[in-house]
Write an enzyme that holds these catalytic residues in place. Structure first.
Site, PDB file in Angstrom:
ATOM      1  N   THR A  49      -1.283  -2.072  -0.177  1.00  0.00           N
ATOM      2  CA  THR A  49      -2.343  -2.831   0.493  1.00  0.00           C
ATOM      3  C   THR A  49      -2.428  -4.239  -0.070  1.00  0.00           C
ATOM      4  O   THR A  49      -2.838  -5.162   0.623  1.00  0.00           O
ATOM      5  CB  THR A  49      -3.695  -2.114   0.330  1.00  0.00           C
ATOM      6  OG1 THR A  49      -3.528  -0.723   0.597  1.00  0.00           O
ATOM      7  CG2 THR A  49      -4.738  -2.679   1.263  1.00  0.00           C
ATOM      8  N   TYR A 137       5.201   8.877  -5.876  1.00  0.00           N
ATOM      9  CA  TYR A 137       4.713   8.436  -4.568  1.00  0.00           C
ATOM     10  C   TYR A 137       5.445   9.221  -3.499  1.00  0.00           C
ATOM     11  O   TYR A 137       6.670   9.159  -3.404  1.00  0.00           O
ATOM     12  CB  TYR A 137       5.020   6.943  -4.427  1.00  0.00           C
ATOM     13  CG  TYR A 137       4.133   6.141  -3.508  1.00  0.00           C
ATOM     14  CD1 TYR A 137       3.531   6.706  -2.391  1.00  0.00           C
ATOM     15  CD2 TYR A 137       3.916   4.790  -3.743  1.00  0.00           C
ATOM     16  CE1 TYR A 137       2.738   5.950  -1.550  1.00  0.00           C
ATOM     17  CE2 TYR A 137       3.125   4.027  -2.903  1.00  0.00           C
ATOM     18  CZ  TYR A 137       2.538   4.607  -1.811  1.00  0.00           C
ATOM     19  OH  TYR A 137       1.764   3.853  -0.972  1.00  0.00           O
ATOM     20  N   LYS A 165       1.112  10.675  -5.754  1.00  0.00           N
ATOM     21  CA  LYS A 165       0.246  10.163  -4.696  1.00  0.00           C
ATOM     22  C   LYS A 165       0.877  10.565  -3.374  1.00  0.00           C
ATOM     23  O   LYS A 165       2.018  10.218  -3.087  1.00  0.00           O
ATOM     24  CB  LYS A 165       0.122   8.644  -4.783  1.00  0.00           C
ATOM     25  CG  LYS A 165      -0.665   8.044  -3.622  1.00  0.00           C
ATOM     26  CD  LYS A 165      -0.496   6.532  -3.577  1.00  0.00           C
ATOM     27  CE  LYS A 165      -1.181   5.955  -2.349  1.00  0.00           C
ATOM     28  NZ  LYS A 165      -0.888   4.510  -2.181  1.00  0.00           N
ATOM     29  N   ILE A 204      -6.176   7.267  -4.124  1.00  0.00           N
ATOM     30  CA  ILE A 204      -5.779   5.863  -4.133  1.00  0.00           C
ATOM     31  C   ILE A 204      -5.997   5.397  -2.704  1.00  0.00           C
ATOM     32  O   ILE A 204      -5.336   5.872  -1.781  1.00  0.00           O
ATOM     33  CB  ILE A 204      -4.330   5.655  -4.603  1.00  0.00           C
ATOM     34  CG1 ILE A 204      -4.217   6.010  -6.094  1.00  0.00           C
ATOM     35  CG2 ILE A 204      -3.884   4.217  -4.356  1.00  0.00           C
ATOM     36  CD1 ILE A 204      -2.815   5.868  -6.667  1.00  0.00           C
TER      37      ILE A 204
END
Length: 296
Positions: A49, A137, A165, A204
């Site tokens: 982001t 991830y 994540k 997150i």
């Protein structure tokens, strides 16, 4: 979520830009202070982001170093350290450690990289030698590598590999990861209440840039098992979080943050300014959040 080092809401903070497309470090500090005041548990610097792939290495390092210094122990600091070359990932991880980060978030090998479990394990094992907690991830739709429950179990044998994540958006797949009993962080905005109920270890959350007070409130309600409150808060959040996930995620976060008073400029090129129709859709989806999150 209480015993995990990165529990609660870890904000994947935007990187604010001035009208010339340069990082606005004064605004960066202001935003960090406001998000800390809202009660976030951690901040991820140079996140997706935050336009990690469209930052120069020096810009990424500056955000991480300055961010950690501003936070100064008031929240957890996570640095994105993803890169194409393993040596670069190691160097970025070492820099994050030297800057005072509490952990790093790292994509598995990507862009036509190896996808077999042995190669993915070897990659993370190399980075783990730096001695900083790693959050893996899982975003197979973008990377082409899927972190399965079996691979997660193996990766967590590495002392520094603490969690994955999951940004796959696949709730069933995430529940299976959670079912290993290992720590799983939800990274898919539309799944927040479902992931919290399923027992994820933390979040997150990029969309939290837009409505930090409300996002903190929903996490607090889940911690206290006030599921009716979670449901009520999610009614406010769901329209915007679902719209973000439909496409144009990063520029939409930037645009929606402007509407709720957490302006960070425009997303950097190659993103184009959003259409007036998209802005109108964001405004409609935000609904009462605009007033609820207004600067006080």
């Amino acid at each position: 979520m209480s015993s995990f080092a990165f529990s609660g809401l870890n904000l994947a903070i935007t990187a604010p830009f001035d009208p010339n497309g340069r990082i606005d470090f004064n605004r960066f500090q202001e935003l960090i202070e406001r998000y800390l005041a809202a009660g976030v548990d951690g901040i991820v610097f140079s996140s997706g982001t935050g336009m990690h792939v469209y930052l120069s290495p020096d810009e990424s390092r500056s955000l991480i170093e300055r961010g950690a210094r501003i936070v100064a122990g008031r929240a957890k600091v996570i640095a994105q350290a993803s890169a194409l070359l393993t040596a670069d990932v190691v160097a970025r991880t070492r820099f994050a450690k030297d800057s005072g980060a509490d952990g790093v978030m790292i994509l598995p090998p990507f862009f036509e990289g190896p996808s077999d479990d042995n190669s993915v394990f070897d990659f993370y094992a190399e980075v783990a030698k730096v001695g900083l907690p790693i959050i893996g991830y899982n975003v197979p739709q973008a990377v082409g590598v899927r972190i399965t429950p079996d691979l997660l179990r193996r990766l967590c044998e590495l002392p520094e590999f603490r969690a994955v994540k999951d940004s796959s958006g696949d709730l069933i797949g995430q529940v299976r990861l959670i079912g290993t009993g290992l720590d799983v962080i939800n990274g898919a905005d539309p799944l927040v209440p479902f992931s919290l109920f399923a027992g994820c270890s933390g979040l997150i959350w990029g969309g939290a840039n837009i409505a930090p007070r409300t996002c903190v409130a929903i996490v607090k309600a889940a911690r206290e098992k006030r599921w009716d409150d979670v449901q009520s808060l999610w009614r406010l959040l769901e329209p915007i979080m679902s719209l973000l996930w439909d496409g144009d995620y990063v520029p939409s976060v930037y645009a929606a943050a402007e509407l709720t008073g957490y302006g960070c400029g425009h997303a950097r090129k190659p993103f184009r300014p959003l259409s007036t129709d998209r802005i109108a859709a964001l405004r409609k989806a935000l609904g009462a959040l605009v007033e609820q999150e207004a600067v006080r």
